[in-house]
Design an enzyme around this catalytic site. Sequence first.
Site, PDB file in Angstrom:
ATOM      1  N   LYS A 159       0.824  -1.207   0.000  1.00 38.81           N
ATOM      2  CA  LYS A 159       0.000   0.000   0.000  1.00 38.81           C
ATOM      3  C   LYS A 159       0.850   1.245   0.000  1.00 38.81           C
ATOM      4  O   LYS A 159       0.472   2.258  -0.593  1.00 38.81           O
ATOM      5  CB  LYS A 159      -0.967  -0.001   1.194  1.00 38.81           C
ATOM      6  CG  LYS A 159      -2.091  -0.986   1.015  1.00 38.81           C
ATOM      7  CD  LYS A 159      -3.342  -0.577   1.773  1.00 38.81           C
ATOM      8  CE  LYS A 159      -4.485  -1.528   1.459  1.00 38.81           C
ATOM      9  NZ  LYS A 159      -5.645  -1.352   2.306  1.00 38.81           N
TER      10      LYS A 159
ATOM     11  N   LYS B 232      -3.975 -10.451  -6.934  1.00 33.67           N
ATOM     12  CA  LYS B 232      -5.214 -10.689  -6.173  1.00 33.67           C
ATOM     13  C   LYS B 232      -6.377  -9.867  -6.717  1.00 33.67           C
ATOM     14  O   LYS B 232      -6.183  -8.717  -7.117  1.00 33.67           O
ATOM     15  CB  LYS B 232      -4.881 -10.269  -4.733  1.00 33.67           C
ATOM     16  CG  LYS B 232      -5.935 -10.466  -3.728  1.00 33.67           C
ATOM     17  CD  LYS B 232      -5.479  -9.966  -2.355  1.00 33.67           C
ATOM     18  CE  LYS B 232      -5.728  -8.481  -2.180  1.00 33.67           C
ATOM     19  NZ  LYS B 232      -5.680  -8.029  -0.790  1.00 33.67           N
TER      20      LYS B 232
ATOM     21  N   LYS C 151     -10.746  -4.959  -4.476  1.00 38.21           N
ATOM     22  CA  LYS C 151     -11.971  -4.171  -4.568  1.00 38.21           C
ATOM     23  C   LYS C 151     -11.712  -2.749  -5.029  1.00 38.21           C
ATOM     24  O   LYS C 151     -12.646  -2.050  -5.401  1.00 38.21           O
ATOM     25  CB  LYS C 151     -12.761  -4.218  -3.267  1.00 38.21           C
ATOM     26  CG  LYS C 151     -12.047  -3.867  -2.001  1.00 38.21           C
ATOM     27  CD  LYS C 151     -13.113  -3.729  -0.912  1.00 38.21           C
ATOM     28  CE  LYS C 151     -12.881  -4.532   0.320  1.00 38.21           C
ATOM     29  NZ  LYS C 151     -11.860  -3.931   1.189  1.00 38.21           N
TER      30      LYS C 151
HETATM   31  P1  TYM Z   1     -10.336  -6.396   3.241  1.00 40.04           P
HETATM   32  O1  TYM Z   1     -11.402  -5.387   3.456  1.00 40.04           O
HETATM   33  O2  TYM Z   1      -9.232  -6.103   2.328  1.00 40.04           O
HETATM   34  O3  TYM Z   1     -10.996  -7.757   2.788  1.00 40.04           O
HETATM   35  C1  TYM Z   1     -12.113  -8.331   3.468  1.00 40.04           C
HETATM   36  C2  TYM Z   1     -11.986  -9.841   3.512  1.00 40.04           C
HETATM   37  O4  TYM Z   1     -11.907 -10.373   2.193  1.00 40.04           O
HETATM   38  C3  TYM Z   1     -10.740 -11.183   2.060  1.00 40.04           C
HETATM   39  N1  TYM Z   1     -10.217 -10.988   0.692  1.00 40.04           N
HETATM   40  C4  TYM Z   1     -10.080 -11.970  -0.187  1.00 40.04           C
HETATM   41  N2  TYM Z   1     -10.299 -13.294  -0.109  1.00 40.04           N
HETATM   42  C5  TYM Z   1     -10.056 -14.036  -1.220  1.00 40.04           C
HETATM   43  N3  TYM Z   1      -9.606 -13.512  -2.378  1.00 40.04           N
HETATM   44  C6  TYM Z   1      -9.372 -12.191  -2.502  1.00 40.04           C
HETATM   45  N4  TYM Z   1      -8.941 -11.682  -3.656  1.00 40.04           N
HETATM   46  C7  TYM Z   1      -9.607 -11.357  -1.375  1.00 40.04           C
HETATM   47  N5  TYM Z   1      -9.472 -10.020  -1.162  1.00 40.04           N
HETATM   48  C8  TYM Z   1      -9.852  -9.824   0.115  1.00 40.04           C
HETATM   49  C9  TYM Z   1      -9.782 -10.659   3.106  1.00 40.04           C
HETATM   50  O5  TYM Z   1      -8.835 -11.635   3.471  1.00 40.04           O
HETATM   51  C10 TYM Z   1     -10.722 -10.316   4.241  1.00 40.04           C
HETATM   52  O6  TYM Z   1     -11.042 -11.468   4.976  1.00 40.04           O
HETATM   53  N6  TYM Z   1      -7.704  -5.810   7.419  1.00 40.04           N
HETATM   54  C11 TYM Z   1      -8.864  -6.420   6.848  1.00 40.04           C
HETATM   55  C12 TYM Z   1     -10.145  -5.973   7.501  1.00 40.04           C
HETATM   56  C13 TYM Z   1     -10.156  -6.177   8.978  1.00 40.04           C
HETATM   57  C14 TYM Z   1     -10.359  -7.389   9.672  1.00 40.04           C
HETATM   58  C15 TYM Z   1     -10.306  -7.039  11.048  1.00 40.04           C
HETATM   59  C16 TYM Z   1     -10.561  -8.700   9.268  1.00 40.04           C
HETATM   60  C17 TYM Z   1     -10.002  -5.189   9.892  1.00 40.04           C
HETATM   61  N7  TYM Z   1     -10.089  -5.722  11.142  1.00 40.04           N
HETATM   62  C18 TYM Z   1     -10.447  -8.017  12.036  1.00 40.04           C
HETATM   63  C19 TYM Z   1     -10.710  -9.661  10.265  1.00 40.04           C
HETATM   64  C20 TYM Z   1     -10.649  -9.312  11.613  1.00 40.04           C
HETATM   65  C21 TYM Z   1      -8.938  -6.041   5.380  1.00 40.04           C
HETATM   66  O7  TYM Z   1      -8.392  -5.078   4.951  1.00 40.04           O
HETATM   67  O8  TYM Z   1      -9.755  -6.844   4.660  1.00 40.04           O
END
Ligand code: TYM
Length: 331
Positions: A114, A196, A199
């Site tokens: 990032k 990957k 979003k």
């Molecule tokens: P974030 O918002 O980037 O993504 C949300 C969830 O989606 C999963 N993910 C994916 N899984 C499979 N293939 C992909 N291409 C893909 N892109 C994203 C991520 O692994 C995630 O589970 N830091 C976290 C958000 C967060 C969080 C937490 C998660 C903040 N606090 C506490 C769990 C527990 C994040 O940025 O996810």
Amino acid sequence: MDDKKIIFSGIQPTGCITLGNYLGALKNWVNLQKDYNCIFSVVDLHSITVRQDPTELRKRCMSFLMQYLACGIDGEENIVYFQSHVSAHAELSWILNCYTYMGELSRMTQFKDKSSKHADNINAGLFTYPVLMAADILLYQTDLVPVGIDQKQHLELCCDIAKRFNGVYGDVFKIPQGYIPKEGARVMSLQDPTSKMSKSDPNVNGFISILDDADTIRRKFKRAVTDSDGEIAYREGKDGINNLLSIYSAITNQTIDESVNEFAGLGYGVFKERVAEAVIEELRPVREKYDELSKNKDYIKQIYTEGAKRANYLASKTLRKIHRKLGYVDR
Ligand code: TYM
């Protein structure tokens, strides 16, 4: 509460919820919710490490919460809320910052990624982001964290911080475990299957939004980048086909081998259509439920207000315990 174990997870309200988020996280939240006490947050505090337009952010936060419910999360049985409505997240995050080393944070691959993408805004929040994530999880004495594979490193850091804190003050935090699905843990971009599915990809053909309509989904899969050898097989070097096979397997709950057998001898065109149809059928009820929920804003407000109230109660309990351990004077 009963003696069920606790799940915590969240999605950052940036871009739109993709098929990657769905298969890596949301679908598993839905499957696990019967057997756990679940806490699902729209982690809006996390999202401002990158500049956001306030009007857009507010809309997106509401939309994300509604998408959780549209996917089948029961907002009355579980706790569903906005992270910014529970101030304990930010408070614990500060405390844990003092038990986290700069060296540990510098090793986080997501920070490296990032910060290279947003070179003009490498703020301290971007650096300490995994500490806030640790606070989210540890506040609720979480047992299980269902996430995609990209969050594994952050989760490991969370456990290290918790163990360090427990080492000084006794058993304060439960040490959580990750739940990473066999298939769908890392869905790749349809346009560049070596990276990957993201979003916030500026190329909308790279990702499927879980609210995309059937024609859009069909078109995006049709354009998905594959290879030229024409064989539907799962092996190194066939990133595009591997990705489509994983998506299909995650949706149909079958193994990669079973999917490969199912498509043996078919051409890529038919294969892509079949994957697209499986995705369309999976997401059809989500879109329908979302449209229905959009007409019921009062109900949504009730869900997140009640959710924050219950989350606040649980989080304050942990925070009180921590304050006592640290030596702060009782309120
Ligand atoms: P974030 O918002 O980037 O993504 C949300 C969830 O989606 C999963 N993910 C994916 N899984 C499979 N293939 C992909 N291409 C893909 N892109 C994203 C991520 O692994 C995630 O589970 N830091 C976290 C958000 C967060 C969080 C937490 C998660 C903040 N606090 C506490 C769990 C527990 C994040 O940025 O996810």
